[in-house]
Write a protein that holds these residues in place. Structure first.
Motif, PDB file in Angstrom:
ATOM      1  N   ASP A   2       0.840  -1.184   0.000  1.00 53.15           N
ATOM      2  CA  ASP A   2       0.000   0.000   0.000  1.00 53.15           C
ATOM      3  C   ASP A   2       0.885   1.248   0.000  1.00 53.15           C
ATOM      4  O   ASP A   2       1.626   1.503   0.955  1.00 53.15           O
ATOM      5  CB  ASP A   2      -0.898  -0.007   1.240  1.00 53.15           C
ATOM      6  N   VAL A   3       0.831   2.039  -1.083  1.00 53.58           N
ATOM      7  CA  VAL A   3       1.651   3.246  -1.172  1.00 53.58           C
ATOM      8  C   VAL A   3       0.799   4.509  -1.110  1.00 53.58           C
ATOM      9  O   VAL A   3       1.291   5.610  -1.406  1.00 53.58           O
ATOM     10  CB  VAL A   3       2.515   3.253  -2.451  1.00 53.58           C
ATOM     11  N   THR A   4      -0.472   4.375  -0.721  1.00 50.73           N
ATOM     12  CA  THR A   4      -1.311   5.563  -0.614  1.00 50.73           C
ATOM     13  C   THR A   4      -0.870   6.403   0.584  1.00 50.73           C
ATOM     14  O   THR A   4      -0.417   5.882   1.607  1.00 50.73           O
ATOM     15  CB  THR A   4      -2.792   5.193  -0.448  1.00 50.73           C
ATOM     16  N   THR A   5      -1.010   7.695   0.432  1.00 50.01           N
ATOM     17  CA  THR A   5      -0.637   8.623   1.496  1.00 50.01           C
ATOM     18  C   THR A   5      -1.375   9.927   1.261  1.00 50.01           C
ATOM     19  O   THR A   5      -2.182  10.043   0.335  1.00 50.01           O
ATOM     20  CB  THR A   5       0.887   8.839   1.514  1.00 50.01           C
ATOM     21  N   ASP A   6      -1.115  10.921   2.112  1.00 53.40           N
ATOM     22  CA  ASP A   6      -1.710  12.236   1.886  1.00 53.40           C
ATOM     23  C   ASP A   6      -0.737  13.120   1.116  1.00 53.40           C
ATOM     24  O   ASP A   6       0.456  12.822   1.006  1.00 53.40           O
ATOM     25  CB  ASP A   6      -2.099  12.892   3.213  1.00 53.40           C
ATOM     26  N   LEU A   7      -1.224  14.219   0.582  1.00 61.25           N
ATOM     27  CA  LEU A   7      -0.439  15.067  -0.302  1.00 61.25           C
ATOM     28  C   LEU A   7       0.759  15.679   0.412  1.00 61.25           C
ATOM     29  O   LEU A   7       1.879  15.710  -0.118  1.00 61.25           O
ATOM     30  CB  LEU A   7      -1.338  16.158  -0.882  1.00 61.25           C
ATOM     31  N   SER A   8       0.544  16.165   1.604  1.00 54.47           N
ATOM     32  CA  SER A   8       1.632  16.798   2.352  1.00 54.47           C
ATOM     33  C   SER A   8       2.765  15.821   2.602  1.00 54.47           C
ATOM     34  O   SER A   8       3.951  16.146   2.426  1.00 54.47           O
ATOM     35  CB  SER A   8       1.101  17.351   3.682  1.00 54.47           C
TER      36      SER A   8
END
Length: 568
Positions: A2-8
């Motif tokens: 899983d490589v999803t993250t938030d923009l910051s």
């Protein structure tokens, strides 16, 4: 994984000072990432010293440069892009002051260099650049073929540290669906060490499997995936395959025009940046735009109902009382010149470069239909081929053209494959043209203007080139100060006053355009006065009048460009 993250987090963890950052061009540009990068760099006290790599550093690049985060551009175009090209005041000012280095390339050579890096090639041959000022000397060389006596111009690979892309959808593993227009393709993502992908929607792997033929960037190449709805705003997203629950959306013209106006000075751009970028995040930005505005954009990917109906029933501006302007007449005369050159040269494809030139190529299509001529397919540098001319939107890359196109491919297809394999007529314009047909759109009075875009590629590789240029002594010059594109394939220059034809390597007066209420002598005198060299006449000068059919073509022109982005 899983490589999803938030923009910051994506920007903070994957972008470091001194990085070479590639931003994938075309539709689905990641404005969301640009905004976050500006927020993190603004008044950070850190010397970021980024190099930006792109086919076009458009309006989006201004806030990054203003944030003192960028000291170098390696681009084909640096200026205002939508809806019409023009110089970017802040970029020009920083470049003139020595605070920003602009290394000029072309659309195709940027892509070729990225492709060479992706394929781990030490260099790549190109058919562009020869005879021009584009491309620094230390990054071009001529090599002899080991298989023949031919020589090739070669250029080095381009390996970004980080590539930023925006897609319609992606899964948690990092497989990214990127729908048309592909423009530069995905070479930058494969060439880069790190890839940050923003997407309209994070979907499950089974959804991605349904659209495997649309997956542009696979998971092994992607380091971070961020869900950013409307992440390409104010640009468009085109989702013809209906991936996920994503609704495509069109250009936010009103927003772009405000952004464009703000780019006219550093103070105005700083105020705009404070209003729209600083002190908020992407969710806050969308909240400021409002749901009604965003919902409205989602109806603009193409007109409601049949595209054919929309093409046949355009909104024509109420300009009946206005006589044709000089530029409008020039576009009509250029369209007629296109038909004449095709009849003489047997061209198979008509390539239109942005400006009055692409309007003329579009008008040629309508002229053919009205006069019973078999039209040649139209082509633009993004890779859209054989499309119906849209109404009510004159932007060269308008999404309205896509549903009617027979091929929607890439810039490599348009500027490389088609120009190498088809007999091609290109219709272009430029800031300056000299007596030998050389074109300059890169440097004026020693200062950066906008750059080549795909003009050098078309000038270098077309079988024949027709230029449409409003005549004045500062535009038709004895010798250009910078050769954006060589004039060796230019045969004709169409102006508002008349047509210049190349004879023995130099442009001479071939015809005058005589609208109602004027005389041939007046128009010839005006043309010769508007040319910045002592122009000769090519024997007997033809006289070309104005007919009722030409006035009808002006009505068509106004329906294509009702706002006057190009025709006035």
């Amino acid at each position: 994984m899983d490589v999803t993250t938030d923009l910051s987090t994506a920007v903070d963890e994957h972008i470091e000072p001194g990085d070479t950052l590639h931003f994938r061009g075309g539709y689905q540009f990641s404005y969301a990432t640009v905004h976050e990068l500006v927020r993190q760099c603004w008044n950070s006290g850190v010397e970021e010293d980024f190099t930006l790599v792109a086919i076009g550093a458009g309006t989006w690049a201004g806030p990054l440069v203003l944030a003192d985060a960028v000291d170098r551009l390696e681009v084909a175009f640096a200026g205002l892009g939508y809806p019409a090209p023009g110089p970017h005041a802040v970029l020009r000012e920083r470049a003139a002051g020595g605070e920003l280095e602009v290394e000029s390339w072309t659309y195709l050579t940027v892509i070729e260099r990225l492709r060479a890096a992706a394929l781990d090639h030490p260099f790549v041959p190109t058919n562009s650049l020869e005879g021009s000022s584009v491309g620094p000397a230390e990054k071009t060389a001529t090599v002899e073929s080991p298989f023949s006596d031919d020589e090739s111009l070669v250029i080095p690979p381009l390996s970004p540290d980080v590539s930023v892309v925006h897609g319609v959808a992606g899964d948690r593993d990092g497989n990214i669906v990127v729908s048309p227009i592909q423009s530069e393709g995905h070479w930058g993502a494969y060439a880069a060490d790190t890839v940050i992908a923003t997407v309209e929607e994070v979907v499950d792997g089974d959804t991605i499997r349904e659209y495997g033929d649309q997956t542009g960037v696979p998971s092994y190449a992607v380091d971070a995936v961020v869900e950013a709805p409307f992440g390409a705003h104010p640009g468009p997203v085109f989702n013809p395959h209906g991936v996920g629950d994503v609704s495509g959306y069109g250009y936010d013209r009103e927003f772009y025009m405000d952004f464009r106006e703000a780019s006219g000075s550093a103070d105005a751009l700083e105020a705009w940046t404070e209003q729209w970028v600083l002190g908020t995040d992407w969710a806050g930005y969308l909240e400021r735009l409002g749901t009604d505005r965003l919902r409205g954009l989602s109806t603009q990917t193409w007109p409601t109902g049949s595209q054919r109906t929309a093409l046949d029933s355009p909104d024509v501006p109420d300009t009946d009382a206005e006589p044709p302007a000089e530029r409008e007449r020039m576009v009509v005369w250029t369209a007629r010149e296109i038909a004449d050159r095709i009849a003489a040269g047997g061209h198979e494809v008509v390539f239109g470069g942005i400006g009055v030139s692409h309007l003329a190529s579009w008008l040629y299509r309508d002229l053919c239909e009205r006069e019973g001529i078999e039209p040649r397919p139209l082509l633009v540098e993004s890779g859209t081929y054989d499309f119906e001319v849209p109404r009510n939107d004159a932007y060269i890359f308008t999404p309205r053209a896509l549903p009617t196109a027979k091929v929607v491919d890439t810039s490599t297809f348009a500027l490389g494959l088609v120009m190498s394999t088809a007999r091609n007529l290109s219709v272009l314009t430029g800031a300056q043209v000299d007596r030998r047909g050389n074109v300059n759109s890169t440097q004026l009075a020693g200062q950066h203007f906008v750059g080549s875009g795909g003009a050098n590629d078309a000038l270098s590789n077309s079988d024949e080139v027709v230029l449409a240029v409003e005549a004045s002594p500062h535009r038709l010059v004895d010798e250009v100060e910078y050769v954006t594109g060589p004039g060796r394939n230019v045969t004709t220059v169409v102006t508002q006053y008349g047509t210049l034809r190349k004879v023995d390597g130099e442009l001479e007066v071939d015809a005058v355009h005589v609208p109602p209420g004027t005389s041939a002598d007046e128009r010839l005198a005006a043309l010769e006065e508007a040319v910045g060299w002592d122009v000769d006449r090519a024997g007997t000068v033809d006289e070309r009048g104005w007919s009722e059919r030409d006035s009808e073509l002006v009505d068509v022109l106004r329906s294509v460009d009702p706002r006057g982005d190009f025709r006035v």
